[in-house]
Design a protein around this motif. Structure first.
Motif, PDB file in Angstrom:
ATOM      1  N   VAL A 154       0.819  -1.216   0.000  1.00 35.13           N
ATOM      2  CA  VAL A 154       0.000   0.000   0.000  1.00 35.13           C
ATOM      3  C   VAL A 154       0.851   1.262   0.000  1.00 35.13           C
ATOM      4  CG1 VAL A 154      -1.770   1.305   1.234  1.00 35.13           C
ATOM      5  CG2 VAL A 154      -1.898  -1.185   1.132  1.00 35.13           C
ATOM      6  N   MET A 155       1.686   1.432   1.009  1.00 33.09           N
ATOM      7  CA  MET A 155       2.357   2.716   1.179  1.00 33.09           C
ATOM      8  C   MET A 155       3.629   2.870   0.354  1.00 33.09           C
ATOM      9  SD  MET A 155       1.749   3.555   5.202  1.00 33.09           S
ATOM     10  CE  MET A 155       0.074   3.952   5.772  1.00 33.09           C
ATOM     11  N   ALA A 156       4.503   1.860   0.358  1.00 30.69           N
ATOM     12  CA  ALA A 156       5.773   1.988  -0.349  1.00 30.69           C
ATOM     13  C   ALA A 156       5.595   2.229  -1.853  1.00 30.69           C
ATOM     14  CB  ALA A 156       6.643   0.760  -0.098  1.00 30.69           C
ATOM     15  N   PRO A 157       4.674   1.529  -2.541  1.00 35.98           N
ATOM     16  CA  PRO A 157       4.519   1.779  -3.983  1.00 35.98           C
ATOM     17  C   PRO A 157       4.127   3.212  -4.312  1.00 35.98           C
ATOM     18  CG  PRO A 157       3.493  -0.305  -3.394  1.00 35.98           C
ATOM     19  CD  PRO A 157       3.863   0.374  -2.103  1.00 35.98           C
ATOM     20  N   VAL A 158       3.388   3.863  -3.400  1.00 33.83           N
ATOM     21  CA  VAL A 158       3.028   5.265  -3.618  1.00 33.83           C
ATOM     22  C   VAL A 158       4.283   6.122  -3.762  1.00 33.83           C
ATOM     23  CG1 VAL A 158       1.977   7.287  -2.517  1.00 33.83           C
ATOM     24  CG2 VAL A 158       0.804   5.084  -2.472  1.00 33.83           C
ATOM     25  N   LEU A 159       5.339   5.748  -3.045  1.00 33.64           N
ATOM     26  CA  LEU A 159       6.587   6.507  -3.056  1.00 33.64           C
ATOM     27  C   LEU A 159       7.564   6.006  -4.103  1.00 33.64           C
ATOM     28  CD1 LEU A 159       7.070   6.587   0.820  1.00 33.64           C
ATOM     29  CD2 LEU A 159       6.058   8.362  -0.608  1.00 33.64           C
ATOM     30  N   GLY A 160       7.149   5.018  -4.873  1.00 33.83           N
ATOM     31  CA  GLY A 160       8.042   4.458  -5.872  1.00 33.83           C
ATOM     32  C   GLY A 160       9.058   3.498  -5.302  1.00 33.83           C
ATOM     33  N   ILE A 161       8.804   2.985  -4.106  1.00 35.35           N
ATOM     34  CA  ILE A 161       9.704   2.018  -3.465  1.00 35.35           C
ATOM     35  C   ILE A 161       9.096   0.630  -3.646  1.00 35.35           C
ATOM     36  CG2 ILE A 161      10.844   1.332  -1.322  1.00 35.35           C
ATOM     37  CD1 ILE A 161      10.400   4.208  -0.318  1.00 35.35           C
ATOM     38  N   ARG A 212      11.266  -2.350  -3.739  1.00 41.30           N
ATOM     39  CA  ARG A 212      12.159  -3.386  -3.212  1.00 41.30           C
ATOM     40  C   ARG A 212      12.800  -2.877  -1.921  1.00 41.30           C
ATOM     41  NH1 ARG A 212      16.505  -4.911  -7.495  1.00 41.30           N
ATOM     42  NH2 ARG A 212      16.972  -6.425  -5.853  1.00 41.30           N
ATOM     43  N   ASN A 213      13.187  -3.818  -1.077  1.00 41.05           N
ATOM     44  CA  ASN A 213      13.931  -3.480   0.141  1.00 41.05           C
ATOM     45  C   ASN A 213      13.201  -2.434   0.986  1.00 41.05           C
ATOM     46  OD1 ASN A 213      16.114  -5.123  -0.872  1.00 41.05           O
ATOM     47  ND2 ASN A 213      16.701  -3.401  -2.162  1.00 41.05           N
ATOM     48  N   VAL A 214      11.923  -2.692   1.230  1.00 44.08           N
ATOM     49  CA  VAL A 214      11.078  -1.756   1.973  1.00 44.08           C
ATOM     50  C   VAL A 214      11.354  -1.900   3.471  1.00 44.08           C
ATOM     51  CG1 VAL A 214       8.710  -1.053   2.475  1.00 44.08           C
ATOM     52  CG2 VAL A 214       9.317  -1.888   0.192  1.00 44.08           C
ATOM     53  N   ALA A 215      11.558  -0.785   4.141  1.00 49.79           N
ATOM     54  CA  ALA A 215      11.755  -0.809   5.587  1.00 49.79           C
ATOM     55  C   ALA A 215      10.462  -1.204   6.291  1.00 49.79           C
ATOM     56  CB  ALA A 215      12.229   0.559   6.078  1.00 49.79           C
ATOM     57  N   TYR A 216      10.609  -1.696   7.509  1.00 47.39           N
ATOM     58  CA  TYR A 216       9.442  -2.010   8.342  1.00 47.39           C
ATOM     59  C   TYR A 216       9.327  -0.923   9.405  1.00 47.39           C
ATOM     60  CZ  TYR A 216       6.148  -4.351  11.398  1.00 47.39           C
ATOM     61  OH  TYR A 216       5.037  -4.644  12.154  1.00 47.39           O
ATOM     62  N   VAL A 217       8.284  -0.106   9.321  1.00 51.59           N
ATOM     63  CA  VAL A 217       8.112   1.032  10.218  1.00 51.59           C
ATOM     64  C   VAL A 217       6.853   0.829  11.052  1.00 51.59           C
ATOM     65  CG1 VAL A 217       7.873   3.531  10.386  1.00 51.59           C
ATOM     66  CG2 VAL A 217       9.223   2.532   8.535  1.00 51.59           C
ATOM     67  N   ALA A 218       6.989   0.882  12.369  1.00 50.48           N
ATOM     68  CA  ALA A 218       5.846   0.714  13.262  1.00 50.48           C
ATOM     69  C   ALA A 218       6.103   1.511  14.526  1.00 50.48           C
ATOM     70  CB  ALA A 218       5.622  -0.761  13.606  1.00 50.48           C
ATOM     71  N   VAL A 238      18.622   3.960   3.449  1.00 49.14           N
ATOM     72  CA  VAL A 238      18.280   4.921   4.497  1.00 49.14           C
ATOM     73  C   VAL A 238      17.385   6.014   3.927  1.00 49.14           C
ATOM     74  CG1 VAL A 238      19.211   6.738   5.987  1.00 49.14           C
ATOM     75  CG2 VAL A 238      20.283   4.480   5.963  1.00 49.14           C
ATOM     76  N   LEU A 239      17.688   6.477   2.710  1.00 51.68           N
ATOM     77  CA  LEU A 239      16.868   7.502   2.071  1.00 51.68           C
ATOM     78  C   LEU A 239      15.442   6.996   1.872  1.00 51.68           C
ATOM     79  CD1 LEU A 239      16.450  10.220   0.676  1.00 51.68           C
ATOM     80  CD2 LEU A 239      17.313   9.172  -1.440  1.00 51.68           C
ATOM     81  N   ASN A 240      15.289   5.768   1.374  1.00 55.80           N
ATOM     82  CA  ASN A 240      13.948   5.207   1.191  1.00 55.80           C
ATOM     83  C   ASN A 240      13.224   5.059   2.518  1.00 55.80           C
ATOM     84  OD1 ASN A 240      14.131   5.043  -1.588  1.00 55.80           O
ATOM     85  ND2 ASN A 240      14.805   2.919  -1.610  1.00 55.80           N
ATOM     86  N   CYS A 241      13.981   4.714   3.558  1.00 57.28           N
ATOM     87  CA  CYS A 241      13.384   4.586   4.891  1.00 57.28           C
ATOM     88  C   CYS A 241      12.896   5.945   5.375  1.00 57.28           C
ATOM     89  CB  CYS A 241      14.410   4.012   5.851  1.00 57.28           C
ATOM     90  SG  CYS A 241      13.796   3.736   7.515  1.00 57.28           S
ATOM     91  N   ARG A 242      13.680   6.987   5.194  1.00 57.42           N
ATOM     92  CA  ARG A 242      13.279   8.334   5.587  1.00 57.42           C
ATOM     93  C   ARG A 242      12.024   8.768   4.824  1.00 57.42           C
ATOM     94  NH1 ARG A 242      17.032  11.638   8.270  1.00 57.42           N
ATOM     95  NH2 ARG A 242      19.065  10.698   8.604  1.00 57.42           N
ATOM     96  N   ARG A 243      11.960   8.432   3.547  1.00 56.80           N
ATOM     97  CA  ARG A 243      10.793   8.798   2.742  1.00 56.80           C
ATOM     98  C   ARG A 243       9.536   8.117   3.268  1.00 56.80           C
ATOM     99  NH1 ARG A 243      12.282   6.949  -2.972  1.00 56.80           N
ATOM    100  NH2 ARG A 243      10.234   7.817  -3.518  1.00 56.80           N
ATOM    101  N   LEU A 244       9.676   6.843   3.658  1.00 59.10           N
ATOM    102  CA  LEU A 244       8.526   6.110   4.183  1.00 59.10           C
ATOM    103  C   LEU A 244       8.088   6.681   5.525  1.00 59.10           C
ATOM    104  CD1 LEU A 244       6.562   3.765   3.825  1.00 59.10           C
ATOM    105  CD2 LEU A 244       8.270   2.248   4.873  1.00 59.10           C
TER     106      LEU A 244
END
Length: 243
Positions: free
Chosen positions: A89-96, A98-104, A162-168
């Protein structure tokens, strides 16, 4: 480790770790430092362990569970579903993709190495408390009070993830703010009593959630929206940096 002053992750074997955790559901995962994937060493008859866990207080133990199954355990403990909420749901919106961080809430697991046996190794990313030192032989991760970890990964890979994680994280922060209903709407329900106000709040939040998703042209199941709402209600992303 006594000789070098750090723990080299590359080549770490299950036999190097004595302690075993048999019940991962009781582990305080917010206090973990790293999940080292050893799924490629797995052998049902000889070597049944798939993950080595390094805690922030330097306790080290091994688990028969894979890193991927640990993420499912986090979901069972009331945190978001990694595949359903974050990856789909969320990562594809940002164009991510692969290698999606787990944020909770205050837990942010960052995938470090390349996937092996359908699993990654992860570190609990806490930017205010951690430092990455890029060296010719890899990347050294240091955290106050924890043993330094040397990963055989490049500066480019770490910085990109790290950049992708910050974006998420930033997206989740903005998502949470957008879901906050206006005081005017909630104020009208105050005369109906606290129970009615709670019902109105949830209805308004769900309506705002649909609006947020529609802005990015995503069709999302209501179940996913409710998962996101629950996470934002109980989570605190204020400690994470804005992008």
């Amino acid at each position: 480790m006594r000789d070098t002053g750090y723990l080299a992750i590359d080549g770490l074997q299950a036999s190097d770790v004595v302690a075993v955790e048999t019940n991962p559901t009781t582990v305080d995962w917010a206090g973990c430092f790293a999940l080292v994937n050893i799924s490629d060493q797995w052998d049902a008859a000889v070597q049944p362990y798939r993950t080595i866990v390094i805690m922030q207080d330097n306790r080290v133990f091994k688990l028969k569970n894979s890193p991927a199954s640990i993420l499912r355990i986090l979901h069972q403990q009331g945190r978001p579903h990694y595949d359903a909420m974050l990856r789909q749901v969320m990562a594809p919106v940002l164009g991510i993709h692969r290698n999606v961080a787990y944020v909770a809430s205050d837990l942010c697991l960052l995938p470090v190495d390349q996937e092996a046996a359908s699993n990654h190794s992860w570190v609990n990313w806490q930017p205010a408390e951690m430092n990455w030192d890029y060296r010719p032989d890899g990347t050294m991760l240091t955290r106050l009070g924890s043993v330094p970890l040397l990963w055989s990964v490049s500066e480019r890979r770490i910085k990109r993830r790290v950049l992708n994680c910050r974006r998420l994280v930033s997206y989740l922060q903005g998502y949470g703010r957008a879901l906050l209903p206006s005081r005017d709407v909630l104020g009208k329900s105050a005369v109906l009593g606290p129970d009615a106000e709670s019902r109105v709040r949830k209805a308004v939040q769900l309506r705002w959630a649909r609006r947020v998703v529609s802005l990015v042209d995503r069709v999302v199941d209501v179940v996913f929206l409710r998962l996101g709402l629950r996470e934002i209600e109980v989570g605190d992303y204020s400690r994470m940096p804005e992008v």
